[in-house]
Design a protein around this motif. Structure first.
Motif, PDB file in Angstrom:
ATOM      1  N   ILE A   1      34.878  45.754  39.366  1.00 14.85           N
ATOM      2  CA  ILE A   1      35.891  45.246  38.449  1.00 14.85           C
ATOM      3  C   ILE A   1      35.365  44.038  37.672  1.00 14.85           C
ATOM      4  O   ILE A   1      35.595  43.908  36.479  1.00 14.85           O
ATOM      5  CB  ILE A   1      37.180  44.859  39.217  1.00 14.85           C
ATOM      6  N   ALA A   2      34.642  43.156  38.376  1.00 13.58           N
ATOM      7  CA  ALA A   2      34.094  41.949  37.734  1.00 13.58           C
ATOM      8  C   ALA A   2      32.873  41.488  38.513  1.00 13.58           C
ATOM      9  O   ALA A   2      32.763  41.757  39.719  1.00 13.58           O
ATOM     10  CB  ALA A   2      35.145  40.843  37.692  1.00 13.58           C
ATOM     11  N   VAL A   3      31.971  40.804  37.836  1.00 16.70           N
ATOM     12  CA  VAL A   3      30.770  40.266  38.487  1.00 16.70           C
ATOM     13  C   VAL A   3      30.600  38.799  38.125  1.00 16.70           C
ATOM     14  O   VAL A   3      31.008  38.359  37.046  1.00 16.70           O
ATOM     15  CB  VAL A   3      29.490  41.042  38.098  1.00 16.70           C
ATOM     16  N   GLY A   4      30.001  38.059  39.043  1.00 19.63           N
ATOM     17  CA  GLY A   4      29.670  36.667  38.776  1.00 19.63           C
ATOM     18  C   GLY A   4      28.403  36.591  37.933  1.00 19.63           C
ATOM     19  O   GLY A   4      27.731  37.596  37.710  1.00 19.63           O
TER      20      GLY A   4
ATOM     21  N   LYS B   1      47.045  37.202  35.955  1.00 19.57           N
ATOM     22  CA  LYS B   1      45.900  36.481  36.494  1.00 19.57           C
ATOM     23  C   LYS B   1      44.681  37.382  36.513  1.00 19.57           C
ATOM     24  O   LYS B   1      44.790  38.584  36.696  1.00 19.57           O
ATOM     25  CB  LYS B   1      46.186  36.017  37.923  1.00 19.57           C
ATOM     26  N   ARG B   2      43.519  36.768  36.313  1.00 18.58           N
ATOM     27  CA  ARG B   2      42.261  37.514  36.379  1.00 18.58           C
ATOM     28  C   ARG B   2      41.360  36.777  37.343  1.00 18.58           C
ATOM     29  O   ARG B   2      41.205  35.562  37.251  1.00 18.58           O
ATOM     30  CB  ARG B   2      41.619  37.612  35.003  1.00 18.58           C
ATOM     31  N   LEU B   3      40.760  37.502  38.235  1.00 20.13           N
ATOM     32  CA  LEU B   3      39.855  36.927  39.216  1.00 20.13           C
ATOM     33  C   LEU B   3      38.430  37.067  38.701  1.00 20.13           C
ATOM     34  O   LEU B   3      37.982  38.166  38.394  1.00 20.13           O
ATOM     35  CB  LEU B   3      40.011  37.651  40.558  1.00 20.13           C
ATOM     36  N   ILE B   4      37.729  35.946  38.555  1.00 22.26           N
ATOM     37  CA  ILE B   4      36.347  35.955  38.079  1.00 22.26           C
ATOM     38  C   ILE B   4      35.463  35.455  39.211  1.00 22.26           C
ATOM     39  O   ILE B   4      35.584  34.299  39.629  1.00 22.26           O
ATOM     40  CB  ILE B   4      36.188  35.075  36.823  1.00 22.26           C
ATOM     41  N   PRO B   5      34.581  36.309  39.750  1.00 19.23           N
ATOM     42  CA  PRO B   5      33.723  35.908  40.862  1.00 19.23           C
ATOM     43  C   PRO B   5      32.740  34.803  40.463  1.00 19.23           C
ATOM     44  O   PRO B   5      32.362  34.682  39.294  1.00 19.23           O
ATOM     45  CB  PRO B   5      32.953  37.182  41.210  1.00 19.23           C
ATOM     46  N   THR B   6      32.344  34.021  41.446  1.00 21.11           N
ATOM     47  CA  THR B   6      31.343  32.980  41.224  1.00 21.11           C
ATOM     48  C   THR B   6      29.999  33.427  41.784  1.00 21.11           C
ATOM     49  O   THR B   6      29.927  34.346  42.598  1.00 21.11           O
ATOM     50  CB  THR B   6      31.757  31.661  41.902  1.00 21.11           C
TER      51      THR B   6
ATOM     52  N   ARG C   1      28.600  37.032  43.434  1.00 18.87           N
ATOM     53  CA  ARG C   1      29.641  37.840  44.058  1.00 18.87           C
ATOM     54  C   ARG C   1      30.152  38.910  43.094  1.00 18.87           C
ATOM     55  O   ARG C   1      30.128  38.744  41.885  1.00 18.87           O
ATOM     56  CB  ARG C   1      30.779  36.948  44.541  1.00 18.87           C
ATOM     57  N   ILE C   2      30.638  39.996  43.702  1.00 16.86           N
ATOM     58  CA  ILE C   2      31.085  41.162  42.945  1.00 16.86           C
ATOM     59  C   ILE C   2      32.479  41.544  43.426  1.00 16.86           C
ATOM     60  O   ILE C   2      32.701  41.685  44.632  1.00 16.86           O
ATOM     61  CB  ILE C   2      30.101  42.329  43.164  1.00 16.86           C
ATOM     62  N   LEU C   3      33.410  41.705  42.498  1.00 13.04           N
ATOM     63  CA  LEU C   3      34.771  42.119  42.816  1.00 13.04           C
ATOM     64  C   LEU C   3      34.851  43.632  42.698  1.00 13.04           C
ATOM     65  O   LEU C   3      34.527  44.199  41.660  1.00 13.04           O
ATOM     66  CB  LEU C   3      35.774  41.457  41.862  1.00 13.04           C
ATOM     67  N   VAL C   4      35.271  44.295  43.783  1.00  9.61           N
ATOM     68  CA  VAL C   4      35.276  45.756  43.857  1.00  9.61           C
ATOM     69  C   VAL C   4      36.665  46.242  44.242  1.00  9.61           C
ATOM     70  O   VAL C   4      37.325  45.654  45.091  1.00  9.61           O
ATOM     71  CB  VAL C   4      34.249  46.232  44.915  1.00  9.61           C
ATOM     72  N   GLN C   5      37.092  47.338  43.614  1.00  8.16           N
ATOM     73  CA  GLN C   5      38.303  48.029  44.041  1.00  8.16           C
ATOM     74  C   GLN C   5      37.851  49.317  44.702  1.00  8.16           C
ATOM     75  O   GLN C   5      37.165  50.136  44.072  1.00  8.16           O
ATOM     76  CB  GLN C   5      39.223  48.316  42.859  1.00  8.16           C
TER      77      GLN C   5
END
Length: 96
Positions: free
Chosen positions: A41-44, A2-7, A10-14
């Motif tokens: 990790i990922a950005v909206g 699975k991959r989480l993609i922000p909307t 929003r910014i996904l951070v580890q």
């Protein structure tokens, strides 16, 4: 996998754990290990302004950012733990 993609903006951070020792083996004071940083990790795609124009997020995947002490939403994906922040919650980008 699975991959989480922000909307929106929003910014996904580890979060990054700071080392307790310097590269030369010197023990660092406890306060210096509390620097709250993380790797993006990922950005909206961004949010829209009043005129409907897209305002992109200010960081990109791979950036190291300074995070607020509190806030964000904890997200677990498998065994890994991430945090979601809004673009305006990111305090700074860190550069070597």
């Amino acid at each position: 996998m699975k991959r989480l993609i922000p909307t929106f903006n929003r910014i996904l951070v580890q979060k990054v754990l700071q080392p307790a020792k310097s590269e030369t083996g010197i023990l660092l004071p406890e306060k210096s290990t509390k620097l709250n940083s993380g790797k993006v990790i990922a950005v909206g795609p961004g949010s829209r302004d009043r005129d409907g124009k897209l305002v992109p997020v200010s960081v990109k995947e791979g950036d190291t950012v300074l995070l607020p002490e509190y806030g964000g939403t904890e997200v677990k994906l498998g065994e890994k733990e991430y945090h979601l922040f809004r673009d305006e919650d990111i305090l700074d980008t860190l550069h070597e």
